[in-house]
Write a protein that holds these residues in place. Structure first.
Motif, short mmCIF file in Angstrom:
data_model
loop_
_atom_site.label_atom_id
_atom_site.label_comp_id
_atom_site.label_asym_id
_atom_site.label_seq_id
_atom_site.Cartn_x
_atom_site.Cartn_y
_atom_site.Cartn_z
N GLU A 72 75.49 -21.35 -97.58
CA GLU A 72 74.08 -21.71 -97.66
C GLU A 72 73.86 -22.77 -98.74
N ARG A 73 74.55 -22.59 -99.88
CA ARG A 73 74.43 -23.58 -100.95
C ARG A 73 74.97 -24.93 -100.49
N ARG B 174 72.48 -26.57 -98.24
CA ARG B 174 71.36 -27.19 -98.97
C ARG B 174 71.79 -28.50 -99.61
N GLU C 25 72.03 -31.15 -96.93
CA GLU C 25 70.71 -31.62 -96.51
C GLU C 25 70.11 -32.56 -97.55
N GLU C 26 70.22 -32.18 -98.82
CA GLU C 26 69.63 -33.01 -99.87
C GLU C 26 70.35 -34.34 -99.99
N THR D 22 71.91 -33.60 -107.58
CA THR D 22 71.90 -32.56 -106.55
C THR D 22 73.12 -31.65 -106.66
#
Length: 658
Positions: A264-265, A268, A271-272, A289
């Motif tokens: 999940e990390r 993220r 995506e960022e 990020t």
């Protein structure tokens, strides 16, 4: 003994009164033989004949023995079940085995009790616990397969015993086992198998240091105890396995949860970073990020190890290039994977190269932090390096397009073709550049592997009022600065800081009065740079006018300058190098003093005869005509070029970067 009886007065008979029978039953119920004459006395009191009294007495004593055995058996079984209940409450296998051996020792009443564990794979028996043993060799005893009494018990799955171990002949012997038994002083041994679930777990032994014939009751009691304990032991092992399996399941669950969290990390972060690419972000977005996701400091370097961005506001050096960092990024270039720094450098522990194909664009340094760098985190870092490569290539493409336009302007600006300068003022103004600001041409000579970084750095150095780019393979700038020496020094220092390098040669031409003069100024700076490079000068900041005579002489073939020096004064240089003399220094002073030996002696602080002797030696080396006007001119030029090379390369020169 009872009182004498008168057998003649009372005739013997065979009838026994009820009271006598009850008395005999009471004696039998005691179950003890501590009163051996009580039965006889009672029967004789009833005047029974001798044969009948003997027969009744024997039967009563048999009942006494049976009752005694039954009583002892009850006590032993009570002790057995009490031990079994206690052992069933233990779940630690090691503690269980120790307690088992101790209980068996108390129950058997022998000198030594021990348990040997059976390995189904090797079929070896190993003494696991002992009670009463003293010899260290016995407590570490291992019995190979098919050897000794222990192996026979395992193979037959039945109790085995011997009253005299030394006379045991029906099993194979082993010297190490016999020596251990002998060291412990064992004589009689009984062993029973521990069997549970059809598997032999081991053998329980009871032994004495004296000869002893084990009774069936003793063997049976030890077997019953072993059977019960084998079940408890097996249950404890199964429970331990179940607990281990549960712990392993929990660990697997925790690992899965950590993996899901890491995924999940990573999602993220991806995506960022993708959003950063789409909105035109740069290295700073990647560092910020990734640093926030990993809770670790992150620094991004370019290909010269200069810092492009950091994840936080902590003070970071402008260049990070210790050997451990270079080695880790070099290794990552080959593998494309995260590579640990060995040893860690400062706060950084891991590095990964930023690659575009086989071209290195830089690297990411990861410091220490809260989040462990597992496989997912390492892949996340590697993806961040790929995103950094994409952003770098994108920015390079934008810069390349801008550089192409500005490079064309720069090329036209310094071109000798006047037609290319026809519309320059208007084109310059379109790029928001004032023609009057373009005064001084500066060229930079850097190592080939630093060319790309130097070109990128020159854009920052020239902005906003100048131009920078590559002209005919030369890194070139045109800047507003009107002082050539200051312009060369400024460009050199800023390039060194931006690139993290100390080996930069910058040459500035005299300022131009108009745009048309910039082409000749470029030629002057370029030719001077080539001559200085041929002299081996790699790090300096100079004004081209200071070296104009040498540039004029050798501009057509800069590489010949070294050959000229060697042909002209090479013998003198070699003489000094081999003998440690000062002929070349004397020749240099002689040239400076317009060929006056006396002035040379005063300038050097030596006697004139010393100078004359040195000049004689120079004549021997260079020939008798070396003082002729033409030869002396060439020698003067060679001496000054050599001095120039040594001065600019020397650490004491103020222009050389320390």
């Amino acid at each position: 003994m009872g009182a004498p009886r008168d057998t003649e007065r009372t005739a013997p008979h065979t009838d026994v009164p009820v009271t006598a029978v009850l008395a005999l039953l009471d004696l039998a119920a005691k179950g003890t033989r501590d009163e051996p004459d009580a039965v006889t006395d009672l029967l004789l009191t009833e005047h029974l004949d001798t044969a009948t009294a003997t027969q009744v007495g024997r039967r009563v004593r048999e009942l006494q023995g049976a009752m005694a055995r039954s009583h002892r058996r009850g006590q032993e079984l009570a002790a057995l079940f009490s031990s079994a209940r206690e052992l069933a409450e233990l779940h630690d296998v090691d503690l269980l085995i120790t307690r088992l051996v101790q209980r068996a020792h108390d129950l058997a009443g022998t000198d030594i009790t021990y348990l040997s564990e059976f390995d189904e794979t090797t079929r070896e028996l190993r003494v696991r616990s002992t009670a009463g043993a003293v010899a260290p060799s016995f407590q570490r005893l291992r019995v190979p397969p098919h050897i000794g009494l222990a192996s026979k018990i395992v193979e037959t799955r039945a109790p085995q015993w011997t009253s005299r171990y030394e006379q045991l002949r029906d099993v194979p012997h082993d010297d190490s086992i016999d020596n251990a038994v002998r060291a412990e002083g064992l004589e009689s041994i009984v062993g029973v198998p521990l069997i549970a679930g059809g598997r032999v777990l081991g053998v329980l032994f009871a032994a004495n240091r004296t000869e002893h014939a084990f009774s069936p009751e003793e063997v049976s009691l030890l077997s019953a105890f072993a059977d019960n304990v084998a079940v408890v032991l097996q249950s404890a092992r199964l429970l331990t396995q179940a607990r281990d399996a549960a712990a392993e399941t929990q660990r697997a669950y925790d690992a899965l949860a950590d993996h899901v969290e890491a995924m999940e990390r990573a999602g993220r972060v991806h995506e960022e970073l993708t959003a950063a690419v789409l909105r035109g972000g740069g290295a700073a977005d990647v560092a910020r990020t990734l640093g926030a996701a990993l809770e670790r400091p992150v620094v991004i370097l370019d290909e010269t190890y200069a810092v492009l961005a950091a994840s936080d506001d902590r003070s970071t050096p402008s260049v990070i290039d210790p050997p451990a960092v270079r080695l880790a990024i070099t290794d990552s270039l080959r593998s494309g994977r995260c590579t640990p720094l060995s040893p860690p450098t400062g706060e950084f522990h891991t590095a990964v190269a930023v690659l575009a194909g086989e071209m290195m664009l830089g690297g990411l340094l990861i410091g220490d932090g809260a989040v462990e760098l597992g496989a997912v985190e390492q892949r996340t870092i590697e993806r961040a390096a790929q995103i950094t490569a994409l952003l770098t290539l994108k920015q390079d493409a934008v810069l390349h397009a801008e550089d192409h336009v500005r490079g064309e302007l720069l090329g036209d600006l310094v071109s000798l073709d006047a037609r290319r300068r026809a519309s320059l003022p208007a084109r310059l103004r379109a790029r928001r550049l004032r023609p009057d600001d373009l005064r001084t041409v500066v060229i930079a000579v850097v190592a080939p592997e630093q060319r790309r970084a130097a070109l990128r750095a020159t854009q920052t150095v020239a902005a906003p009022s100048g131009l920078a780019g590559e002209v005919d393979g030369v890194v070139t700038l045109v800047v507003p600065e009107s002082d050539p020496q200051r312009a060369a020094t400024t460009v050199r220092d800023r390039l060194c800081a931006a690139m993290g390098a100390g080996e930069v040669l910058t040459v500035a031409a005299p300022p131009a009065e108009s745009l048309d003069e910039l082409s000749t100024r470029f030629t002057t700076a370029r030719d001077c740079g080539r001559v200085l490079t041929a002299l081996g000068i790699e790090a300096a900041a100079v004004a081209a006018d200071a070296y104009l005579p040498y540039t004029t002489l050798f501009a057509h073939d800069p590489t010949s300058v070294r050959q000229f020096i060697d042909r002209t004064i090479g013998p003198v240089r070699r003489w000094d190098a081999e003998r440690g003399t000062e002929l070349l220094a004397t020749l240099h002073r002689f040239v400076d003093c317009n060929a006056s030996p006396a002035r040379t002696a005063r300038l050097m602080g030596v006697h004139s005869n010393t100078v004359l002797q040195r000049l004689d030696r120079i004549t021997q080396l260079l020939g008798s005509t070396w003082r002729d006007s033409e030869s002396f001119f060439r020698i003067s030029v060679a001496v000054r070029l050599h001095t120039l090379s040594e001065t600019l390369q020397g650490s004491s020169h103020p222009l050389r970067r320390s």
